[in-house]
Motif scaffolding. Structure first.
Motif, PDB file in Angstrom:
ATOM      1  N   UNK A  17       0.850  -1.178   0.000  1.00  9.18           N
ATOM      2  CA  UNK A  17       0.000   0.000   0.000  1.00  9.18           C
ATOM      3  C   UNK A  17       0.889   1.233   0.000  1.00  9.18           C
ATOM      4  N   UNK A  18       0.545   2.191  -0.810  1.00  9.18           N
ATOM      5  CA  UNK A  18       1.313   3.432  -0.851  1.00  9.18           C
ATOM      6  C   UNK A  18       1.155   4.172   0.464  1.00  9.18           C
ATOM      7  N   UNK A  19       2.260   4.567   1.041  1.00 15.09           N
ATOM      8  CA  UNK A  19       2.227   5.334   2.278  1.00 15.09           C
ATOM      9  C   UNK A  19       2.145   6.801   1.903  1.00 15.09           C
ATOM     10  N   UNK A  20       1.118   7.459   2.391  1.00 10.26           N
ATOM     11  CA  UNK A  20       0.926   8.864   2.079  1.00 10.26           C
ATOM     12  C   UNK A  20       0.660   9.615   3.368  1.00 10.26           C
ATOM     13  N   UNK A  21       0.556  10.898   3.257  1.00 13.09           N
ATOM     14  CA  UNK A  21       0.308  11.700   4.449  1.00 13.09           C
ATOM     15  C   UNK A  21      -1.087  11.446   4.979  1.00 13.09           C
ATOM     16  N   UNK A  22      -1.337  11.825   6.216  1.00 11.61           N
ATOM     17  CA  UNK A  22      -2.617  11.595   6.857  1.00 11.61           C
ATOM     18  C   UNK A  22      -3.597  12.725   6.655  1.00 11.61           C
ATOM     19  N   UNK A  23      -3.477  13.497   5.581  1.00 10.38           N
ATOM     20  CA  UNK A  23      -4.409  14.595   5.329  1.00 10.38           C
ATOM     21  C   UNK A  23      -5.770  14.049   4.926  1.00 10.38           C
ATOM     22  N   UNK A  24      -6.754  14.900   4.800  1.00  6.58           N
ATOM     23  CA  UNK A  24      -8.097  14.478   4.435  1.00  6.58           C
ATOM     24  C   UNK A  24      -8.112  13.888   3.034  1.00  6.58           C
ATOM     25  N   UNK A  26      -9.649  14.733   0.527  1.00 11.92           N
ATOM     26  CA  UNK A  26      -9.622  15.733  -0.531  1.00 11.92           C
ATOM     27  C   UNK A  26      -8.206  16.197  -0.854  1.00 11.92           C
ATOM     28  N   UNK A  27      -7.297  16.131   0.098  1.00  5.72           N
ATOM     29  CA  UNK A  27      -5.951  16.650  -0.106  1.00  5.72           C
ATOM     30  C   UNK A  27      -4.852  15.594  -0.009  1.00  5.72           C
ATOM     31  N   UNK A  28      -5.182  14.358   0.113  1.00  6.14           N
ATOM     32  CA  UNK A  28      -4.169  13.313   0.220  1.00  6.14           C
ATOM     33  C   UNK A  28      -4.841  12.006   0.528  1.00  6.14           C
ATOM     34  N   UNK A  29      -4.137  11.144   1.250  1.00  7.41           N
ATOM     35  CA  UNK A  29      -4.718   9.858   1.590  1.00  7.41           C
ATOM     36  C   UNK A  29      -4.107   9.349   2.875  1.00  7.41           C
ATOM     37  N   UNK A  37      -4.969  12.053  -3.689  1.00  7.66           N
ATOM     38  CA  UNK A  37      -5.575  13.146  -4.434  1.00  7.66           C
ATOM     39  C   UNK A  37      -5.093  14.442  -3.793  1.00  7.66           C
ATOM     40  N   UNK A  38      -4.496  15.308  -4.584  1.00  9.69           N
ATOM     41  CA  UNK A  38      -3.984  16.583  -4.104  1.00  9.69           C
ATOM     42  C   UNK A  38      -4.624  17.694  -4.922  1.00  9.69           C
ATOM     43  N   UNK A  39      -5.299  18.595  -4.251  1.00 12.34           N
ATOM     44  CA  UNK A  39      -5.987  19.705  -4.916  1.00 12.34           C
ATOM     45  C   UNK A  39      -6.886  19.210  -6.049  1.00 12.34           C
ATOM     46  N   UNK A 127     -13.297  11.641  -2.943  1.00 15.60           N
ATOM     47  CA  UNK A 127     -12.086  12.407  -3.234  1.00 15.60           C
ATOM     48  C   UNK A 127     -12.013  12.791  -4.704  1.00 15.60           C
ATOM     49  N   UNK A 128     -12.648  11.989  -5.568  1.00 14.60           N
ATOM     50  CA  UNK A 128     -12.739  12.303  -7.003  1.00 14.60           C
ATOM     51  C   UNK A 128     -14.197  12.302  -7.411  1.00 14.60           C
ATOM     52  N   UNK A 129     -14.538  13.242  -8.247  1.00 16.26           N
ATOM     53  CA  UNK A 129     -15.883  13.288  -8.790  1.00 16.26           C
ATOM     54  C   UNK A 129     -15.968  12.465 -10.063  1.00 16.26           C
ATOM     55  N   UNK A 130     -17.093  12.583 -10.740  1.00 14.00           N
ATOM     56  CA  UNK A 130     -17.285  11.867 -11.996  1.00 14.00           C
ATOM     57  C   UNK A 130     -16.450  12.514 -13.085  1.00 14.00           C
ATOM     58  N   UNK A 131     -16.153  11.737 -14.108  1.00 13.72           N
ATOM     59  CA  UNK A 131     -15.390  12.244 -15.238  1.00 13.72           C
ATOM     60  C   UNK A 131     -13.901  12.007 -15.092  1.00 13.72           C
ATOM     61  N   UNK A 132     -13.183  12.377 -16.134  1.00 13.85           N
ATOM     62  CA  UNK A 132     -11.730  12.177 -16.173  1.00 13.85           C
ATOM     63  C   UNK A 132     -11.060  13.075 -15.138  1.00 13.85           C
ATOM     64  N   UNK A 133     -10.303  12.468 -14.219  1.00 10.68           N
ATOM     65  CA  UNK A 133      -9.614  13.296 -13.226  1.00 10.68           C
ATOM     66  C   UNK A 133      -8.406  13.983 -13.830  1.00 10.68           C
ATOM     67  N   UNK A 134      -8.030  15.095 -13.262  1.00  5.14           N
ATOM     68  CA  UNK A 134      -6.767  15.736 -13.634  1.00  5.14           C
ATOM     69  C   UNK A 134      -5.667  14.993 -12.900  1.00  5.14           C
ATOM     70  N   UNK A 135      -4.461  15.040 -13.460  1.00  3.43           N
ATOM     71  CA  UNK A 135      -3.340  14.340 -12.861  1.00  3.43           C
ATOM     72  C   UNK A 135      -2.418  15.273 -12.104  1.00  3.43           C
ATOM     73  N   UNK A 136      -1.857  14.750 -11.015  1.00  7.46           N
ATOM     74  CA  UNK A 136      -0.794  15.448 -10.313  1.00  7.46           C
ATOM     75  C   UNK A 136       0.424  15.397 -11.245  1.00  7.46           C
ATOM     76  N   UNK A 137       1.028  16.518 -11.465  1.00 10.53           N
ATOM     77  CA  UNK A 137       2.213  16.537 -12.341  1.00 10.53           C
ATOM     78  C   UNK A 137       3.384  15.889 -11.632  1.00 10.53           C
ATOM     79  N   UNK A 138       4.124  15.045 -12.351  1.00 11.37           N
ATOM     80  CA  UNK A 138       5.264  14.339 -11.723  1.00 11.37           C
ATOM     81  C   UNK A 138       6.384  15.280 -11.328  1.00 11.37           C
TER      82      UNK A 138
END
Length: 138
Positions: A17-24, A26-29, A37-39, A127-138
């Protein structure tokens, strides 16, 4: 680091499992989430899950995992990861009347089960709505 957090970190990494920050959501996972999901933008895994889902799963499970007359919603009643992996790999039949074939031998889906799960988990959590999500830029 105390022993309990160290053990939890090991368990999360060991499960893949990817370890991510404990933010909400809407802003992380949180650590138990497969997505980040960020912004309002999805990480590469979640975005790939969206692409894979819409390459094959949406024909039965409906756009964005909301269900259809053929198959149930995957966002209103999300499965745990182990059940999801088993059903996608092996297929499932309900009372012999409907069936989902297994995708264990399909190179377009089998290696990406966790990516698809990440996308559906992000949808289920809002955290994501319907439709194609935007991507976090690498």
């Amino acid at each position: 680091m105390r022993p309990l957090p160290r053990l939890l970190l090991f368990a999360v990494v060991a499960c893949g499992v990817a370890v991510t920050s404990g933010r909400s959501s809407q802003d992380g996972a949180a650590a138990d989430k497969f997505y980040k999901v960020v912004d309002g933008k999805a990480d590469a895994r979640t975005y790939n899950g969206y692409r894979r889902y819409h390459a094959g799963c949406n024909h039965c499970h409906g756009p964005d995992g909301v269900g259809s007359t053929f198959a149930s919603s995957l966002v209103n009643r999300p499965l745990d990861i182990e059940t999801f992996r088993r059903v996608v790999r092996d297929g499932q039949s309900t009372s012999g009347s409907s069936a989902m074939k297994g995708f264990a031998n399909d190179p377009n889906f089998a290696p990406y089960i966790d990516d698809i799960y990440a996308y559906l988990q992000a949808r289920a959590d809002g955290a994501l709505g319907r439709g194609r999500p935007k991507r976090v830029e690498p």
